[in-house]
Scaffold this active site. Structure first.
Site, PDB file in Angstrom:
ATOM      1  N   ASP A  38     106.175  60.629 -10.434  1.00 29.39           N
ATOM      2  CA  ASP A  38     104.750  60.929 -10.264  1.00 29.39           C
ATOM      3  C   ASP A  38     104.540  62.415  -9.988  1.00 29.39           C
ATOM      4  O   ASP A  38     103.556  63.006 -10.444  1.00 29.39           O
ATOM      5  CB  ASP A  38     104.157  60.096  -9.128  1.00 29.39           C
ATOM      6  CG  ASP A  38     104.181  58.604  -9.428  1.00 29.39           C
ATOM      7  OD1 ASP A  38     104.140  58.241 -10.612  1.00 29.39           O
ATOM      8  OD2 ASP A  38     104.242  57.803  -8.471  1.00 29.39           O
TER       9      ASP A  38
ATOM     10  N   GLU B 227      99.130  50.653 -13.184  1.00 32.69           N
ATOM     11  CA  GLU B 227      99.041  49.921 -11.911  1.00 32.69           C
ATOM     12  C   GLU B 227      97.628  49.390 -11.660  1.00 32.69           C
ATOM     13  O   GLU B 227      97.365  48.818 -10.616  1.00 32.69           O
ATOM     14  CB  GLU B 227      99.483  50.804 -10.733  1.00 32.69           C
ATOM     15  CG  GLU B 227     100.965  50.667 -10.452  1.00 32.69           C
ATOM     16  CD  GLU B 227     101.427  51.445  -9.234  1.00 32.69           C
ATOM     17  OE1 GLU B 227     102.553  51.186  -8.800  1.00 32.69           O
ATOM     18  OE2 GLU B 227     100.699  52.303  -8.721  1.00 32.69           O
TER      19      GLU B 227
ATOM     20  N   ALA C 254     113.134  66.135  -0.061  1.00 30.48           N
ATOM     21  CA  ALA C 254     112.523  65.777   1.224  1.00 30.48           C
ATOM     22  C   ALA C 254     112.218  64.282   1.223  1.00 30.48           C
ATOM     23  O   ALA C 254     112.055  63.677   0.169  1.00 30.48           O
ATOM     24  CB  ALA C 254     111.246  66.576   1.432  1.00 30.48           C
TER      25      ALA C 254
END
Length: 312
Positions: free
Chosen positions: A259, A144, A294
């Site tokens: 990630d 990125e 979550a």
């Protein structure tokens, strides 16, 4: 200049996520009402660094943000997560990287990413961080930021006998061959593996074949993550890939799960260097499995105290 020894150093991206939830995605020229807006901390590099830190790794981030509200907030976010920020640069030449995300009620999204300051991270910043990179246990990179910056960082680490993890995401089809040789652990998901090998990677069997193809290009080992199907792990000295199944969980939000996995893997490589790679992968899978239960990206990443003792 810091001479501290870090467990994990990440050279990569920071993105501020601007998320709007709406019943549907708007058409061109249309304005619609959404029902929720929030700002989150994202970017693959920063996500991976934060997860490693939350597990107890001593971490440092090498990245670039803008001299703006989002940049200041991001530096504070790193500090709140115990990430060392000496190598987080601020520039007035570009804005902090941002992702505008619209999510509809079906969970589909439309995303515009503006890399901004991320693309200004280069050799100069790496040279500043070199004394710390030399003493690190593990260095992690992705795609990125400018690919040349990532490759230079991986090579710096390898020259100094620092273990490297490379995550070729977001995937680019014409990846510089040097990336394979500079990766002690080359870790990608099924879609990235497909793009890099040109072969379908829809199941464990196909992932085994793709891993062998990637290993032939010079990596020390290959991990292909397959979401709920777990992972395939192949090491240079072994002829057959091992399948590491994942524990079944009810996913609420899978954003940033990859990630979380890489951040956890970096933690295990730094803290348990003699542990077999497939055991590190099994444990990293469990950490990522908690993160998908979550909502949110970094805010869904578990801390060490929230995880079962047998993972440590």
């Amino acid at each position: 200049m810091t001479e501290e020894a870090f467990d994990v150093m990440v050279v990569g991206s920071c993105m501020t996520d601007l998320v709007s939830q709406a019943p549907r995605l708007p058409k061109a020229g249309e304005t619609i009402h959404g029902h929720k807006f929030f700002i989150g901390f994202g970017g693959k590099g920063a996500n991976q660094c934060v997860q490693a830190a939350r597990l107890g790794a001593k971490t440092a981030m090498v990245c670039k943000v803008g001299k703006d509200f989002f940049g200041d907030n991001y530096i504070q976010n790193f500090k709140d997560n115990g990430v060392h920020t000496d190598f987080v640069g601020q520039t007035s030449e570009a804005a902090t990287g941002a992702a505008s995300i619209i999510v509809n009620d079906a969970g589909e999204n439309a995303i515009v990413i503006v890399a901004g300051a991320n693309m200004l991270l280069g050799s100069e910043e790496l040279q500043t961080a070199l004394p710390a990179i030399r003493h690190a246990k593990v260095l992690v990179c992705q795609l990125e930021i400018s690919p040349q910056t990532s490759l230079e960082a991986l090579r710096m680490a390898q020259e100094n006998k620092v273990k490297t993890i490379f995550n070729p995401a977001p995937a680019i089809p014409d990846l510089d061959a040097g990336f394979f040789r500079a990766s002690d652990v080359f870790c990608c998901n099924e879609s990235e593996a497909e793009l890099l090998t040109g072969c379908s990677v829809a199941n464990v069997e196909e992932a085994h074949r793709a891993a062998q193809e990637l290993l032939r290009r010079g990596c020390g080992s290959v991990i292909i993550t397959l979401g709920p199907q777990g992972c395939v792990v192949l090491k240079a000295q072994e002829s057959t890939a091992k399948h590491v199944p994942a524990t079944a969980v009810t996913a609420v939000d899978t954003t940033g799960a990859g990630d979380s996995f890489i951040g956890a893997l970096a933690f295990y490589m730094a803290h348990y260097p003699t542990m077999p790679l497939e055991e590190m992968v099994r444990r990293a899978n469990q950490v990522a499995g908690v993160s998908v239960q979550a909502v949110g990206t970094q805010k869904s990443y578990p801390f060490r105290k929230e995880l079962p003792a047998e993972l440590f």
